[in-house]
Design a protein around this motif. Structure first.
Motif, PDB file in Angstrom:
ATOM      1  N   UNK A   1    -123.890  40.548  29.293  1.00 58.06           N
ATOM      2  CA  UNK A   1    -125.308  40.152  29.162  1.00 58.06           C
ATOM      3  C   UNK A   1    -125.654  39.613  27.786  1.00 58.06           C
ATOM      4  N   UNK A   2    -124.852  39.918  26.793  1.00 56.36           N
ATOM      5  CA  UNK A   2    -125.221  39.537  25.432  1.00 56.36           C
ATOM      6  C   UNK A   2    -126.392  40.400  24.987  1.00 56.36           C
ATOM      7  N   UNK A   3    -126.397  40.808  23.783  1.00 59.35           N
ATOM      8  CA  UNK A   3    -127.486  41.657  23.294  1.00 59.35           C
ATOM      9  C   UNK A   3    -128.518  40.771  22.612  1.00 59.35           C
ATOM     10  N   UNK A   4    -129.485  40.312  23.394  1.00 63.07           N
ATOM     11  CA  UNK A   4    -130.493  39.398  22.873  1.00 63.07           C
ATOM     12  C   UNK A   4    -131.755  40.130  22.415  1.00 63.07           C
ATOM     13  N   UNK A   5    -132.066  41.226  23.116  1.00 60.61           N
ATOM     14  CA  UNK A   5    -133.284  41.965  22.810  1.00 60.61           C
ATOM     15  C   UNK A   5    -132.951  43.441  22.681  1.00 60.61           C
ATOM     16  N   UNK A   6    -133.857  44.159  22.037  1.00 57.52           N
ATOM     17  CA  UNK A   6    -133.654  45.597  21.862  1.00 57.52           C
ATOM     18  C   UNK A   6    -133.566  46.308  23.216  1.00 57.52           C
ATOM     19  N   UNK A   7    -134.304  45.820  24.204  1.00 62.81           N
ATOM     20  CA  UNK A   7    -134.291  46.453  25.528  1.00 62.81           C
ATOM     21  C   UNK A   7    -132.929  46.318  26.221  1.00 62.81           C
ATOM     22  N   UNK A   8    -132.112  45.338  25.803  1.00 67.74           N
ATOM     23  CA  UNK A   8    -130.771  45.202  26.380  1.00 67.74           C
ATOM     24  C   UNK A   8    -129.904  46.410  26.055  1.00 67.74           C
ATOM     25  N   UNK A   9    -130.240  47.085  24.990  1.00 65.13           N
ATOM     26  CA  UNK A   9    -129.476  48.261  24.588  1.00 65.13           C
ATOM     27  C   UNK A   9    -129.513  49.334  25.674  1.00 65.13           C
ATOM     28  N   UNK A  10    -130.636  49.471  26.359  1.00 67.34           N
ATOM     29  CA  UNK A  10    -130.749  50.460  27.434  1.00 67.34           C
ATOM     30  C   UNK A  10    -129.804  50.126  28.589  1.00 67.34           C
ATOM     31  N   UNK A  11    -129.722  48.849  28.932  1.00 61.04           N
ATOM     32  CA  UNK A  11    -128.793  48.422  29.980  1.00 61.04           C
ATOM     33  C   UNK A  11    -127.358  48.726  29.586  1.00 61.04           C
ATOM     34  N   UNK A  12    -127.018  48.421  28.357  1.00 65.47           N
ATOM     35  CA  UNK A  12    -125.659  48.631  27.862  1.00 65.47           C
ATOM     36  C   UNK A  12    -125.324  50.127  27.858  1.00 65.47           C
ATOM     37  N   UNK A  13    -126.267  50.951  27.430  1.00 63.29           N
ATOM     38  CA  UNK A  13    -126.052  52.398  27.444  1.00 63.29           C
ATOM     39  C   UNK A  13    -125.896  52.921  28.870  1.00 63.29           C
ATOM     40  N   UNK A  14    -126.662  52.378  29.809  1.00 60.44           N
ATOM     41  CA  UNK A  14    -126.532  52.769  31.210  1.00 60.44           C
ATOM     42  C   UNK A  14    -125.144  52.414  31.747  1.00 60.44           C
ATOM     43  N   UNK A  15    -124.661  51.238  31.395  1.00 57.04           N
ATOM     44  CA  UNK A  15    -123.322  50.836  31.838  1.00 57.04           C
ATOM     45  C   UNK A  15    -122.258  51.796  31.299  1.00 57.04           C
ATOM     46  N   UNK A  16    -122.392  52.187  30.048  1.00 58.42           N
ATOM     47  CA  UNK A  16    -121.460  53.153  29.473  1.00 58.42           C
ATOM     48  C   UNK A  16    -121.535  54.496  30.169  1.00 58.42           C
ATOM     49  N   UNK A  17    -122.756  54.925  30.465  1.00 57.16           N
ATOM     50  CA  UNK A  17    -122.938  56.189  31.181  1.00 57.16           C
ATOM     51  C   UNK A  17    -122.303  56.121  32.569  1.00 57.16           C
ATOM     52  N   UNK A  18    -122.521  55.029  33.271  1.00 54.46           N
ATOM     53  CA  UNK A  18    -121.924  54.865  34.600  1.00 54.46           C
ATOM     54  C   UNK A  18    -120.395  54.890  34.543  1.00 54.46           C
ATOM     55  N   UNK A  19    -119.828  54.265  33.525  1.00 55.70           N
ATOM     56  CA  UNK A  19    -118.367  54.265  33.384  1.00 55.70           C
ATOM     57  C   UNK A  19    -117.835  55.662  33.104  1.00 55.70           C
TER      58      UNK A  19
END
Length: 188
Positions: A42-60
């Motif tokens: 997704x590329x980290x374009x906005x601060x809110x993208x961090x939540x998505x990235x953290x969710x992906x890590x949690x899912x993994x």
């Protein structure tokens, strides 16, 4: 580079001799690989993208909870010495789960806000399975298990998978929805 360093660190005797430490670091590595892979997608374009990235890590990471489920116990020793692989480690489940979720989203007309969720689950599960496949192979039920994959294939797949996912998201139109959500125009 991260995968190589983390995998070498996990082989150190101080880590190998402590079951809890080894399990925690192995699981953290799964989470960081999933997190990082989704960040590439997704590329980290906005601060809110961090939540998505953290969710992906949690899912993994949470995929490994099925070890405790199969063991029927919170005992780590029981969880790591199962006679068979637990259900979330079946690689055939990945496309079934992601396509089913996408279909349900289509039926429910869920679009923009959740459009990337099936892809995130794909990346999170696939990176976990590929990393485990170095030791155990892939479990492709109902067909059985593959031989353990070579280490170079794990590294190259882990490095390539986020880019492949990004291209597939572009080809399916998901990338356009994400770009619109992030306020970024993509010219082709």
């Amino acid at each position: 580079m991260f995968c190589v360093v983390a995998d070498h660190a996990l082989q150190m005797s101080v880590i190998q001799n402590h079951l809890w430490l080894r399990a925690a670091l192995d699981n953290a590595t799964h989470g960081l690989v999933g997190l990082w892979s989704w960040a590439v997608v997704i590329g980290l374009r906005k601060k809110s993208d961090l939540y998505e990235v953290l969710l992906a890590g949690l899912l993994a990471s949470i995929i490994d909870l099925d070890h405790f489920y199969m063991a029927g116990s919170l005992s780590l020793k029981a969880a790591v010495s199962l006679p068979q692989r637990p259900p979330l480690h079946c690689s055939s489940l990945i496309p079934v789960l992601c396509l089913s979720l996408r279909f349900l989203m289509w039926i429910g007309r869920l679009k923009d806000a959740w459009c990337s969720l099936p892809w995130m689950i794909f990346i999170s599960m696939a990176t976990h399975h590929v990393r485990d496949a170095v030791r155990h192979g892939l479990w492709l039920c109902p067909f059985g298990h593959t031989a353990p994959i070579p280490y170079w294939l794990y590294i190259s797949t882990t490095a390539t998978l986020p880019h492949l996912c990004s291209v597939l998201m572009y080809l399916t139109g998901t990338r356009d929805v994400i770009s619109t959500k992030h306020g970024v125009a993509i010219d082709v």
